[in-house]
Scaffold this motif. Structure first.
Motif: not given
Length: 435
Positions: A206-208, A226-227, A255-258, A263-265
């Motif tokens: 994902v890109r957040l 996420v990691a 901030m952009d995070i990829i 996690a299933q939660g």
């Protein structure tokens, strides 16, 4: 703040606004809206918004496009739209009294400008912004790369707080002098706002795109489940992706995070407060990606930025003064830059186009300030003298000093101000001219 104030999840405020891809002229109308900020079942809130919602619609364009937006003012105050972080032509910057006349109620203004840089940006009112942004006049502006990174989802997350009564009414007092002279107008409710129709899978990449749209609050944030890597700040790609960890977003910073979902939660956004962690929202996870990506997260393609002339940089000093507990503050001049409160007739400095300046920004106050420069990005200079990240908004803590290095290559009159918007209203602003 108590735990009751942070019981909200990341569901949409009303009907989550759609995405407008701005290949054609785009209509953006400011108008009164009703939003469900409190949990469903509690009272709704009368606010302002764009195109029937707050936040306003996500506007997307491709790098190099010309964005054309007709802004219609359907509220009972003058207004205008600032395109935050975009290195655009000065006449389109959206600052009433400096780059354009205010847009009167019932009238419109046509914005047209090229978007040179890919990245995460946003738009918001720049007239009575301390009130109109607090009441909901903002939205995301996403400029896509020619070759976007390979991800399963590209998700915009706007983080905000509101000052509400228990029944949902927005509390007034936008010009409260106590707020203005201290840390700013802090809300008693906060949440992350994103498209709640999205469900992720374990293993999705994902890109957040995180945007702090609050008028004053600094958010220390943890992203859980996420990691991955931080790949951009304030729209500008990092030369090398960095580990996420806990990070801080000042008002107006992005901030952009990829990252890969681990996690299933769910993927959560946690606000770290003095009273402990509070959940701002969670994106649900259901199922598993059948073929998750194994590749490393790579750097984004850099935007074309002018190289600074470090050796011949002009040295300037910008001192923040005033506020509560200051001997220089008055009711008429709460915050000051270099002894000047509010806009002066003359610019702080006049640059020849392309000149580099090293500005030493000193915070001689008891409060943090997020200093934003219009029309440009700048390097934050590291303590060892090396050039740090490109930003358009830098957070400077009490009694802290930071050098920024900027190439002033965009002609026009450019505002520089604190993005704790009550501080701006109470005097912390100045301007530069580029010939």
């Amino acid at each position: 703040m108590n735990r009751r104030d942070f019981l909200m999840t990341g569901s949409a405020l009303a009907v989550f606004p759609g995405t407008g891809f701005a290949a054609a002229p785009f209509l953006l109308r400011a108008e009164p809206v009703t939003a469900q900020i409190l949990p469903l079942g509690d009272g709704a809130t009368d606010m302002l918004g764009f195109n029937g919602s707050t936040p306003g619609p996500e506007i997307r364009a491709r790098q190099g496009d010309t964005l054309r937006v007709t802004f219609e003012n359907g509220i009972d105050q003058d207004s205008a739209v600032h395109w935050h972080g975009i290195r655009l032509n000065n006449a389109m910057d959206g600052v009433p009294g400096m780059t354009q006349p205010p847009v009167l109620p019932g009238t419109s203004f046509d914005y047209a400008f090229k978007v040179p840089d890919a990245g995460t940006y946003w738009y918001h009112s720049h007239n009575r912004s301390w009130e109109q942004v607090a009441r909901g006049l903002y939205g995301p502006l996403i400029i896509e790369e020619d070759a976007p990174p390979d991800v399963d989802h590209d998700i915009t997350v706007q983080i905000d707080d509101w000052r509400l009564s228990e029944t949902g009414e927005q509390v007034g007092g936008y010009e409260n002098l106590h707020d203005w002279s201290h840390a700013g107008r802090m809300g008693n409710f906060a949440r992350a706002v994103f498209d709640d129709s999205i469900t992720l899978r374990h293993g999705d990449r994902v890109r957040l795109r995180l945007i702090n749209v609050a008028t004053a609050r600094v958010f220390p944030i943890d992203v859980t489940g996420v990691a991955g890597k931080i790949v951009a700040l304030d729209g500008m790609p990092l030369a090398a992706p960095e580990d996420i960890g806990q990070f801080t977003l000042a008002p107006a910073q992005r901030m952009d995070i990829i990252a890969d979902v681990t996690a299933q939660g769910g993927v959560g956004f946690v606000f770290q407060t003095r009273q402990g962690p509070y959940d701002l929202g969670i994106i649900p996870v259901d199922g598993t990606h059948p073929a998750p990506r194994q590749s490393d997260i790579a750097a984004l393609a850099p935007n074309r930025m002018p190289p600074p002339d470090v050796e011949n940089a002009i040295s300037l000093d910008l001192r923040m003064e005033g506020g509560a507990m200051s001997s220089v503050a008055t009711r008429e001049a709460i915050w000051l830059f270099n002894g000047q409160s509010g806009m002066s007739d003359d610019p702080y400095y006049i640059f020849e186009r392309g000149q580099t300046a090293r500005i030493t920004v000193r915070n001689d106050t008891r409060f943090a300030h997020g200093i934003h420069l219009h029309g440009h990005h700048f390097h934050e200079v590291q303590p060892d003298g090396s050039l740090g990240h490109y930003r358009d908004t830098t957070l400077i803590g009490p009694d802290e000093t930071r050098d920024i290095l900027c190439v002033f290559d965009n002609p026009g009159q450019w505002l520089m101000h604190c993005h704790m918007l009550g501080h701006q209203a109470a005097g912390m602003k100045t301007w530069f001219k580029v010939l």
